[in-house]
Design an enzyme around this catalytic site. Structure first.
Site, PDB file in Angstrom:
ATOM      1  N   THR A  87       0.828  -1.211   0.000  1.00 43.17           N
ATOM      2  CA  THR A  87       0.000   0.000   0.000  1.00 43.17           C
ATOM      3  C   THR A  87       0.868   1.270   0.000  1.00 43.17           C
ATOM      4  O   THR A  87       0.727   2.137  -0.862  1.00 43.17           O
ATOM      5  CB  THR A  87      -0.910  -0.011   1.248  1.00 43.17           C
ATOM      6  OG1 THR A  87      -1.626  -1.240   1.252  1.00 43.17           O
ATOM      7  CG2 THR A  87      -1.888   1.141   1.240  1.00 43.17           C
ATOM      8  N   VAL A  88       1.765   1.367   0.966  1.00 43.97           N
ATOM      9  CA  VAL A  88       2.567   2.593   1.091  1.00 43.97           C
ATOM     10  C   VAL A  88       3.725   2.592   0.085  1.00 43.97           C
ATOM     11  O   VAL A  88       4.016   3.617  -0.545  1.00 43.97           O
ATOM     12  CB  VAL A  88       3.098   2.764   2.535  1.00 43.97           C
ATOM     13  CG1 VAL A  88       3.860   4.079   2.658  1.00 43.97           C
ATOM     14  CG2 VAL A  88       1.946   2.724   3.543  1.00 43.97           C
ATOM     15  N   ARG A 101       9.134  -8.857  -3.355  1.00 43.45           N
ATOM     16  CA  ARG A 101       9.196 -10.284  -3.663  1.00 43.45           C
ATOM     17  C   ARG A 101       8.165 -10.695  -4.702  1.00 43.45           C
ATOM     18  O   ARG A 101       8.194 -11.805  -5.199  1.00 43.45           O
ATOM     19  CB  ARG A 101       9.109 -11.125  -2.391  1.00 43.45           C
ATOM     20  CG  ARG A 101       7.913 -10.858  -1.532  1.00 43.45           C
ATOM     21  CD  ARG A 101       8.026 -11.589  -0.201  1.00 43.45           C
ATOM     22  NE  ARG A 101       6.908 -11.258   0.648  1.00 43.45           N
ATOM     23  CZ  ARG A 101       6.819 -11.588   1.920  1.00 43.45           C
ATOM     24  NH1 ARG A 101       7.804 -12.241   2.500  1.00 43.45           N
ATOM     25  NH2 ARG A 101       5.767 -11.257   2.625  1.00 43.45           N
ATOM     26  N   GLY A 136       0.351   8.941   9.991  1.00 40.41           N
ATOM     27  CA  GLY A 136       0.415   8.894   8.519  1.00 40.41           C
ATOM     28  C   GLY A 136       0.890  10.166   7.864  1.00 40.41           C
ATOM     29  O   GLY A 136       2.055  10.542   7.980  1.00 40.41           O
ATOM     30  N   GLU A 173      -6.759  -4.523  10.511  1.00 41.12           N
ATOM     31  CA  GLU A 173      -5.963  -5.701  10.159  1.00 41.12           C
ATOM     32  C   GLU A 173      -6.830  -6.946  10.374  1.00 41.12           C
ATOM     33  O   GLU A 173      -7.814  -6.909  11.118  1.00 41.12           O
ATOM     34  CB  GLU A 173      -4.759  -5.806  11.101  1.00 41.12           C
ATOM     35  CG  GLU A 173      -3.857  -4.595  11.091  1.00 41.12           C
ATOM     36  CD  GLU A 173      -3.126  -4.439   9.782  1.00 41.12           C
ATOM     37  OE1 GLU A 173      -2.806  -5.466   9.155  1.00 41.12           O
ATOM     38  OE2 GLU A 173      -2.904  -3.290   9.367  1.00 41.12           O
ATOM     39  N   LYS A 221       2.942   4.640  18.630  1.00 38.06           N
ATOM     40  CA  LYS A 221       3.051   6.025  18.150  1.00 38.06           C
ATOM     41  C   LYS A 221       3.265   6.979  19.319  1.00 38.06           C
ATOM     42  O   LYS A 221       4.028   7.942  19.214  1.00 38.06           O
ATOM     43  CB  LYS A 221       1.800   6.395  17.363  1.00 38.06           C
ATOM     44  CG  LYS A 221       1.669   5.577  16.073  1.00 38.06           C
ATOM     45  CD  LYS A 221       0.267   5.681  15.511  1.00 38.06           C
ATOM     46  CE  LYS A 221       0.105   4.895  14.224  1.00 38.06           C
ATOM     47  NZ  LYS A 221      -1.300   4.736  13.840  1.00 38.06           N
ATOM     48  N   GLY A 264      -3.486   5.328   4.824  1.00 44.41           N
ATOM     49  CA  GLY A 264      -3.776   5.337   3.387  1.00 44.41           C
ATOM     50  C   GLY A 264      -2.467   5.478   2.636  1.00 44.41           C
ATOM     51  O   GLY A 264      -1.547   6.168   3.102  1.00 44.41           O
TER      52      GLY A 264
HETATM   53  P1  NAP Z   1       1.463  -3.845   2.936  1.00 43.81           P
HETATM   54  O1  NAP Z   1       0.465  -3.260   2.002  1.00 43.81           O
HETATM   55  O2  NAP Z   1       1.202  -5.164   3.541  1.00 43.81           O
HETATM   56  O3  NAP Z   1       2.837  -3.905   2.149  1.00 43.81           O
HETATM   57  C1  NAP Z   1       3.977  -4.519   2.655  1.00 43.81           C
HETATM   58  C2  NAP Z   1       4.870  -4.920   1.498  1.00 43.81           C
HETATM   59  O4  NAP Z   1       6.089  -5.446   2.016  1.00 43.81           O
HETATM   60  C3  NAP Z   1       4.274  -5.990   0.616  1.00 43.81           C
HETATM   61  O5  NAP Z   1       4.646  -5.705  -0.712  1.00 43.81           O
HETATM   62  C4  NAP Z   1       4.947  -7.272   1.121  1.00 43.81           C
HETATM   63  O6  NAP Z   1       5.106  -8.242   0.145  1.00 43.81           O
HETATM   64  C5  NAP Z   1       6.305  -6.735   1.486  1.00 43.81           C
HETATM   65  N1  NAP Z   1       6.958  -7.564   2.505  1.00 43.81           N
HETATM   66  C6  NAP Z   1       6.516  -7.828   3.738  1.00 43.81           C
HETATM   67  N2  NAP Z   1       7.375  -8.609   4.389  1.00 43.81           N
HETATM   68  C7  NAP Z   1       8.374  -8.866   3.529  1.00 43.81           C
HETATM   69  C8  NAP Z   1       9.568  -9.635   3.606  1.00 43.81           C
HETATM   70  N3  NAP Z   1       9.887 -10.293   4.718  1.00 43.81           N
HETATM   71  N4  NAP Z   1      10.373  -9.674   2.546  1.00 43.81           N
HETATM   72  C9  NAP Z   1      10.052  -9.022   1.415  1.00 43.81           C
HETATM   73  N5  NAP Z   1       8.937  -8.270   1.277  1.00 43.81           N
HETATM   74  C10 NAP Z   1       8.112  -8.202   2.322  1.00 43.81           C
HETATM   75  O7  NAP Z   1       1.786  -2.831   4.138  1.00 43.81           O
HETATM   76  P2  NAP Z   1       1.641  -1.241   4.144  1.00 43.81           P
HETATM   77  O8  NAP Z   1       0.280  -0.896   4.587  1.00 43.81           O
HETATM   78  O9  NAP Z   1       2.167  -0.656   2.884  1.00 43.81           O
HETATM   79  O10 NAP Z   1       2.598  -0.886   5.372  1.00 43.81           O
HETATM   80  C11 NAP Z   1       3.998  -0.755   5.226  1.00 43.81           C
HETATM   81  C12 NAP Z   1       4.569  -0.053   6.453  1.00 43.81           C
HETATM   82  O11 NAP Z   1       3.995   1.246   6.529  1.00 43.81           O
HETATM   83  C13 NAP Z   1       4.263  -0.719   7.783  1.00 43.81           C
HETATM   84  O12 NAP Z   1       5.357  -0.560   8.652  1.00 43.81           O
HETATM   85  C14 NAP Z   1       3.071   0.047   8.293  1.00 43.81           C
HETATM   86  O13 NAP Z   1       2.981   0.031   9.709  1.00 43.81           O
HETATM   87  C15 NAP Z   1       3.416   1.426   7.809  1.00 43.81           C
HETATM   88  N6  NAP Z   1       2.276   2.334   7.668  1.00 43.81           N
HETATM   89  C16 NAP Z   1       1.204   1.988   6.896  1.00 43.81           C
HETATM   90  C17 NAP Z   1       0.151   2.854   6.753  1.00 43.81           C
HETATM   91  C18 NAP Z   1      -1.037   2.526   5.886  1.00 43.81           C
HETATM   92  O14 NAP Z   1      -1.960   3.329   5.811  1.00 43.81           O
HETATM   93  N7  NAP Z   1      -1.078   1.395   5.218  1.00 43.81           N
HETATM   94  C19 NAP Z   1       0.182   4.099   7.424  1.00 43.81           C
HETATM   95  C20 NAP Z   1       1.293   4.443   8.191  1.00 43.81           C
HETATM   96  C21 NAP Z   1       2.346   3.544   8.301  1.00 43.81           C
HETATM   97  P3  NAP Z   1       3.985  -9.347  -0.107  1.00 43.81           P
HETATM   98  O15 NAP Z   1       2.909  -8.625  -0.832  1.00 43.81           O
HETATM   99  O16 NAP Z   1       4.697 -10.364  -0.922  1.00 43.81           O
HETATM  100  O17 NAP Z   1       3.561  -9.849   1.239  1.00 43.81           O
END
Ligand code: NAP
Length: 435
Positions: free
Chosen positions: A13-14, A45, A132, A188, A203, A300
């Site tokens: 997502t991010v 990956r 965020g 989640e 946070k 987001g």
């Molecule tokens: P996400 O959509 O689940 O994306 C995570 C990505 O990392 C996916 O592409 C996943 O690959 C990859 N990944 C995870 N573990 C891995 C590993 N061991 N080796 C290689 N690739 C790996 O998560 P997200 O929402 O973008 O969040 C990312 C970070 O931003 C987190 O720390 C979260 O707390 C933070 N964050 C998110 C938001 C939000 O709104 N989403 C807001 C603030 C902060 P696969 O698809 O293959 O699993």
């Protein structure tokens, strides 16, 4: 323009949004940074169907990016505290600055990682880790540097706030709204982090560490979730002129620092009381500036990417100027970070909302008020409701003046011994957020 090369690990997502913002706005962002910004290497990956990567180099092994000598800034967006930690350590050891959105990692291992970054002459930036897209880290660390921070209070988990907002607006039950939040993709699959306050505690400790120049001691945050809040409490709070919000609060007091995440009644006229849905907001009281408020999208892809990219631009400017970034990770050099006394919760003083069920007969109300006054707690408001059909007990809602939790605990213990009062008693802290 001098080129600055960015490596992005994690294309979810991010990560996907960060790549898109950097690609879409390259000219504008490069002009701001004073260097030519470009993403030279992605670690993912697998492909993200929502994010075409054009001719950017993609490695399936994310560690290839951390070791790539071409990359100047590594952006970690995989999440978690194991592989992400190793990835960042590898990048730091290869002399790269790091940008991350990973609050769990910063809250739990920040001190260790910041020290490692120092050792290698680089820095870790983490604006996106708290609230965020809201630029609260920079505001607190740099733009409020002229103030002693007296307290801060924030709605810093969008999922929890969405649930409480739906309960208030539609009278729905907690579990029902949670199921919808999961279906909408807000929560989640395992919602514990959101609703039990762990994400907010991550946070909060980051904000507190910056505000008070103290170490990142995540385990010292008192954490209470919202799962026990009922629609009745939301209604009664409204009747009394309050809203229930899940707040993260860090406060400097004579006894030390209070660090707490819990459901809280706040007066409905406060701006924070009107932050609804998935939005986040943080209120900070500075000694010189007074109260300030930061509001916006706490999650987001694009909103979070906004914060990630701002960190990238800051670092790119330093790289262009060939200078080591001067602002310490927590705004205070490592050697000046001082451990603070954390005030035990029994000593934390707040007004209280207490809901109980009592027998509807003469003398019971007097008994209840006597229990409060025995502990020196005065009552601000008391509402007695009509009994439900077939019930002998009636709901009683008490709003107290400020009292330490220890005193209230004694009142509740005394109530537990009374036949005339039902076992289940709900206690919620109240914050006036006086300014
Ligand atoms: P996400 O959509 O689940 O994306 C995570 C990505 O990392 C996916 O592409 C996943 O690959 C990859 N990944 C995870 N573990 C891995 C590993 N061991 N080796 C290689 N690739 C790996 O998560 P997200 O929402 O973008 O969040 C990312 C970070 O931003 C987190 O720390 C979260 O707390 C933070 N964050 C998110 C938001 C939000 O709104 N989403 C807001 C603030 C902060 P696969 O698809 O293959 O699993």
């Amino acid at each position: 323009l001098k080129p600055v090369k960015i490596g992005i690990c994690g294309l979810g997502t991010v990560g996907g949004s960060t790549y898109q913002v950097l690609s879409r706005e390259t000219e504008l962002l490069s002009a701001r940074a004073g260097v030519q910004l470009y993403v030279s290497h992605i670690g993912a990956r697998r492909d993200n169907p929502h994010c075409a990567t054009a001719d950017t180099r993609v490695s399936r092994d994310i560690f290839d990016v951390a070791r790539d000598p071409q990359v100047d800034i590594l952006v970690e967006l995989i999440g978690g505290t194991t592989v992400a930690k190793e990835l960042i350590e590898t990048a730091l050891a290869s002399g790269k600055h790091v940008v991350t959105a990973n609050k769990a990692l910063i809250a739990e291992f920040g001190s260790e990682l910041f020290a490692l970054a120092d050792k290698h002459g680089v820095v870790i930036r983490y604006e996106a880790a708290v609230a965020g897209g809201i630029p609260i880290i920079k505001a607190l660390r740099e733009r409020l540097a002229g103030n002693q921070i007296l307290w801060l209070a924030g709605i810093i988990n969008g999922t929890g706030n969405f649930i409480l907002t739906e309960m208030k607006d539609k009278g729905r039950a907690f579990a029902d709204v949670l199921a919808e939040a999961q279906a909408l993709g807000y929560a989640e699959a395992d919602p514990t982090f959101d609703v039990e306050g762990i994400d907010a505690a991550h946070k909060l400790i980051i904000l507190a560490a910056i505000a008070f120049g103290m170490p990142l001691e995540f385990t010292r945050v008192y954490t209470e979730g919202i799962s026990r809040i009922t629609p009745r409490d939301v209604d009664y709070a409204q009747e009394l002129g309050y809203r229930i919000k899940h707040l993260g609060i860090a406060k400097q007091s004579e006894a030390g620092v209070e660090l707490r995440v819990h459901p809280t009644l706040i007066p409905e006229r406060r701006l924070l009381a009107n932050v609804d849905g998935v939005k986040n907001a943080v209120m900070v009281e500075g000694s010189a500036v007074g109260p300030t408020l930061y509001y916006g999208a706490g999650a987001g892809g694009d909103a979070t990417a906004s914060a990630v990219v701002a960190d990238v631009i800051d670092l790119a400017r330093d790289i262009a100027a060939e200078q080591r970034p001067q602002i310490a990770s927590l705004g205070v050099a490592q050697q000046n970070i001082v451990a603070q006394t954390i005030v035990p919760m029994v000593q934390v003083v707040t007004p209280w909302y207490v809901r109980l069920e009592a027998e509807d007969r003469a003398g019971v109300m007097a008994q209840i008020t006597a229990l409060f006054s025995d502990e020196g707690i005065s009552i601000e408001a008391l509402i007695q409701k009509a009994p439900s059909a077939g019930e002998s007990k009636v709901p009683v809602i008490v709003l107290t003046n400020a009292a330490a939790q220890g005193r209230l605990d004694a009142v509740i213990a005394a109530m537990d011994k009374l036949e005339s009062i039902a076992d289940e008693i709900m206690c919620i802290r109240v914050e006036m957020l006086d300014v």
